[in-house]
Design an enzyme around this catalytic site. Structure first.
Site, PDB file in Angstrom:
ATOM      1  N   VAL A  87       0.825  -1.225   0.000  1.00 23.04           N
ATOM      2  CA  VAL A  87       0.000   0.000   0.000  1.00 23.04           C
ATOM      3  C   VAL A  87       0.853   1.266   0.000  1.00 23.04           C
ATOM      4  CG1 VAL A  87      -1.897  -1.166   1.210  1.00 23.04           C
ATOM      5  CG2 VAL A  87      -0.260   0.202   2.530  1.00 23.04           C
ATOM      6  N   LYS A 139      -2.149   7.907  12.562  1.00 26.18           N
ATOM      7  CA  LYS A 139      -3.567   7.639  12.851  1.00 26.18           C
ATOM      8  C   LYS A 139      -4.352   8.934  13.055  1.00 26.18           C
ATOM      9  CE  LYS A 139      -3.932   3.148  12.606  1.00 26.18           C
ATOM     10  NZ  LYS A 139      -4.438   2.585  11.328  1.00 26.18           N
ATOM     11  N   SER A 189      -7.142   4.808  15.265  1.00 26.64           N
ATOM     12  CA  SER A 189      -6.816   4.194  16.550  1.00 26.64           C
ATOM     13  C   SER A 189      -6.985   5.199  17.689  1.00 26.64           C
ATOM     14  CB  SER A 189      -5.359   3.718  16.500  1.00 26.64           C
ATOM     15  OG  SER A 189      -4.874   3.476  17.786  1.00 26.64           O
ATOM     16  N   ASN A 204      -7.193  -0.587   5.748  1.00 26.45           N
ATOM     17  CA  ASN A 204      -6.912  -1.217   7.039  1.00 26.45           C
ATOM     18  C   ASN A 204      -5.442  -1.578   7.246  1.00 26.45           C
ATOM     19  OD1 ASN A 204      -7.656  -3.174   9.408  1.00 26.45           O
ATOM     20  ND2 ASN A 204      -6.635  -4.483   7.902  1.00 26.45           N
ATOM     21  N   TYR A 225       3.140   6.233  14.863  1.00 33.17           N
ATOM     22  CA  TYR A 225       1.804   5.627  14.691  1.00 33.17           C
ATOM     23  C   TYR A 225       0.702   6.628  15.059  1.00 33.17           C
ATOM     24  CZ  TYR A 225      -1.833   2.009  15.411  1.00 33.17           C
ATOM     25  OH  TYR A 225      -2.979   1.239  15.358  1.00 33.17           O
ATOM     26  N   ALA A 226       0.896   7.362  16.145  1.00 32.79           N
ATOM     27  CA  ALA A 226      -0.099   8.362  16.576  1.00 32.79           C
ATOM     28  C   ALA A 226      -0.261   9.447  15.515  1.00 32.79           C
ATOM     29  CB  ALA A 226       0.317   8.981  17.904  1.00 32.79           C
TER      30      ALA A 226
HETATM   31  N1  LIG Z   1      -5.530  -4.580  16.842  1.00 30.29           N
HETATM   32  C1  LIG Z   1      -5.966  -3.481  17.416  1.00 30.29           C
HETATM   33  O1  LIG Z   1      -6.427  -3.476  18.539  1.00 30.29           O
HETATM   34  C2  LIG Z   1      -5.950  -2.192  16.690  1.00 30.29           C
HETATM   35  C3  LIG Z   1      -6.255  -1.029  17.407  1.00 30.29           C
HETATM   36  C4  LIG Z   1      -6.324   0.172  16.716  1.00 30.29           C
HETATM   37  C5  LIG Z   1      -6.081   0.186  15.367  1.00 30.29           C
HETATM   38  N2  LIG Z   1      -5.764  -0.946  14.706  1.00 30.29           N
HETATM   39  C6  LIG Z   1      -5.519  -0.863  13.291  1.00 30.29           C
HETATM   40  O2  LIG Z   1      -6.235  -1.881  12.620  1.00 30.29           O
HETATM   41  C7  LIG Z   1      -5.552  -2.241  11.423  1.00 30.29           C
HETATM   42  C8  LIG Z   1      -5.362  -3.751  11.384  1.00 30.29           C
HETATM   43  O3  LIG Z   1      -4.579  -4.109  12.507  1.00 30.29           O
HETATM   44  P1  LIG Z   1      -4.376  -5.624  12.992  1.00 30.29           P
HETATM   45  O4  LIG Z   1      -4.304  -5.550  14.462  1.00 30.29           O
HETATM   46  O5  LIG Z   1      -5.341  -6.516  12.319  1.00 30.29           O
HETATM   47  O6  LIG Z   1      -2.877  -5.859  12.442  1.00 30.29           O
HETATM   48  P2  LIG Z   1      -2.164  -7.132  11.769  1.00 30.29           P
HETATM   49  O7  LIG Z   1      -0.706  -6.873  11.887  1.00 30.29           O
HETATM   50  O8  LIG Z   1      -2.725  -8.397  12.291  1.00 30.29           O
HETATM   51  O9  LIG Z   1      -2.597  -6.998  10.233  1.00 30.29           O
HETATM   52  C9  LIG Z   1      -2.138  -5.950   9.429  1.00 30.29           C
HETATM   53  C10 LIG Z   1      -2.029  -6.447   7.997  1.00 30.29           C
HETATM   54  O10 LIG Z   1      -1.563  -5.358   7.171  1.00 30.29           O
HETATM   55  C11 LIG Z   1      -0.599  -5.896   6.261  1.00 30.29           C
HETATM   56  N3  LIG Z   1       0.295  -4.838   5.810  1.00 30.29           N
HETATM   57  C12 LIG Z   1       1.169  -4.127   6.548  1.00 30.29           C
HETATM   58  N4  LIG Z   1       1.859  -3.270   5.767  1.00 30.29           N
HETATM   59  C13 LIG Z   1       1.400  -3.450   4.494  1.00 30.29           C
HETATM   60  C14 LIG Z   1       1.716  -2.860   3.251  1.00 30.29           C
HETATM   61  N5  LIG Z   1       2.672  -1.920   3.134  1.00 30.29           N
HETATM   62  N6  LIG Z   1       1.033  -3.249   2.152  1.00 30.29           N
HETATM   63  C15 LIG Z   1       0.096  -4.217   2.237  1.00 30.29           C
HETATM   64  N7  LIG Z   1      -0.247  -4.825   3.397  1.00 30.29           N
HETATM   65  C16 LIG Z   1       0.392  -4.438   4.520  1.00 30.29           C
HETATM   66  C17 LIG Z   1       0.134  -6.961   7.065  1.00 30.29           C
HETATM   67  O11 LIG Z   1       0.832  -7.876   6.221  1.00 30.29           O
HETATM   68  C18 LIG Z   1      -1.030  -7.592   7.828  1.00 30.29           C
HETATM   69  O12 LIG Z   1      -1.608  -8.660   7.108  1.00 30.29           O
HETATM   70  C19 LIG Z   1      -4.257  -1.439  11.430  1.00 30.29           C
HETATM   71  O13 LIG Z   1      -4.423  -0.277  10.643  1.00 30.29           O
HETATM   72  C20 LIG Z   1      -4.079  -1.071  12.880  1.00 30.29           C
HETATM   73  O14 LIG Z   1      -3.298   0.077  13.053  1.00 30.29           O
HETATM   74  C21 LIG Z   1      -5.678  -2.140  15.334  1.00 30.29           C
END
Ligand SMILES: NC(=O)c1ccc[n+]([C@@H]2O[C@H](COP(=O)([O-])OP(=O)(O)OC[C@H]3O[C@@H](n4cnc5c(N)ncnc54)[C@H](O)[C@@H]3O)[C@@H](O)[C@H]2O)c1
Length: 244
Positions: free
Chosen positions: A62, A157, A140, A88, A153-154
């Site tokens: 991405v 987001k 987030s 996402n 990250y902050a």
């Molecule tokens: N888990 C939480 O509690 C939480 C809280 C707040 C926000 N988020 C946000 O939710 C989203 C998903 O998080 P998650 O916890 O499922 O994370 P995760 O690490 O399980 O999944 C993230 C996915 O994004 C893919 N990815 C990363 N960089 C990429 C790139 N350059 N191109 C294509 N794919 C890429 C990874 O390979 C992975 O499959 C993120 O944006 C994260 O910041 C998660």
């Protein structure tokens, strides 16, 4: 959960769909009848996720404009439309600000904010032609409140919140809504936090726990629904009350 939603005839793109929240959102849209594209740069996990959900996996980074534009070209060639975009994909490169390298600053901004920007820009011409579109961005709690070790990250987001509100204003005239969710789900992102810190964090959540990744899907389905066309520019927490 998907029983109450019907996206038959629609094309949905979910980035970062090889695992975690993205994988469950992709599964949700496939089950709800949509032709669903799973986008990720993790080839191996992506193949498994596509096979597991019945969606179409496309490898792309991405943070690459070339990759993102190619994905949207392929989606339009194959299905003739794009109805829902879920931005996402995400990474963490956590460290306190005085130890943060340029590389880790740029990488995090390029994936979260940059990826959201690139996919949105690539979809807009098609949304305009259709006079229809739904964008759901993933932000987030950290973007609103900050968190030690996550200045990059902050920033990314918080940027996504500004981007969501700006594009909601810009795209409303084309029948496009742009909203964001702020999740709190148990994924490898949470599992990467030291166990004692994760337990401390869980204790601050009124619901007393992180959600399962699939628990965000009904909220995403609501924001993606045709019937939700008057909801735009909203940041909807799906966070067990932590942001109260
Ligand atoms: N888990 C939480 O509690 C939480 C809280 C707040 C926000 N988020 C946000 O939710 C989203 C998903 O998080 P998650 O916890 O499922 O994370 P995760 O690490 O399980 O999944 C993230 C996915 O994004 C893919 N990815 C990363 N960089 C990429 C790139 N350059 N191109 C294509 N794919 C890429 C990874 O390979 C992975 O499959 C993120 O944006 C994260 O910041 C998660």
């Amino acid at each position: 959960m998907s029983m109450t939603f019907n996206f038959t005839g629609q094309t949905v793109v979910v980035t970062g769909a090889a695992q975690g929240i993205g994988l469950e959102m992709a599964r949700f849209f496939v089950d709800a009848g949509a032709t669903t594209y799973l986008i990720d740069f993790d080839d191996e996990a992506l193949s498994k996720a596509a096979a597991d959900t019945g969606g179409r996996g496309v490898r792309a980074d991405v943070s690459s404009t070339e990759d993102v534009d190619a994905v949207i070209r392929q989606v339009i060639e194959e299905t003739g439309r794009i109805d829902v975009l879920v931005n996402n994909a995400g990474i963490l490169r956590d460290t306190v600000v005085w130890k943060l390298s340029d590389e880790d600053w740029d990488a995090v901004l390029n994936v979260h904010a940059g990826g959201t920007f690139r996919f949105t820009r690539a979809c807009v011409p098609h949304f305009r032609t259709q006079q229809y579109g739904r964008i759901i961005n993933v932000t987030s709690y950290t973007g609103l409140h900050g968190n030690i070790g996550q200045a990059n990250y902050a920033t990314a987001k918080a940027g996504i919140i500004g981007f969501t509100k700006t594009t909601a204003k810009e795209l409303a005239r084309f029948g496009v809504t742009v909203n964001a969710i702020s999740p709190n789900a148990r994924t490898r992102m949470i599992d990467s936090i030291p166990a004692d810190r994760a337990a401390e964090l869980a204790a601050t959540i009124p619901m007393g726990r992180f959600s399962e990744p699939a628990e965000v899907c009904s909220t995403v389905g609501f924001l993606a629904a045709t019937e939700s066309g008057y909801v735009t520019g909203v940041v909807l927490p799906v966070d067990g009350g932590i942001s109260i």
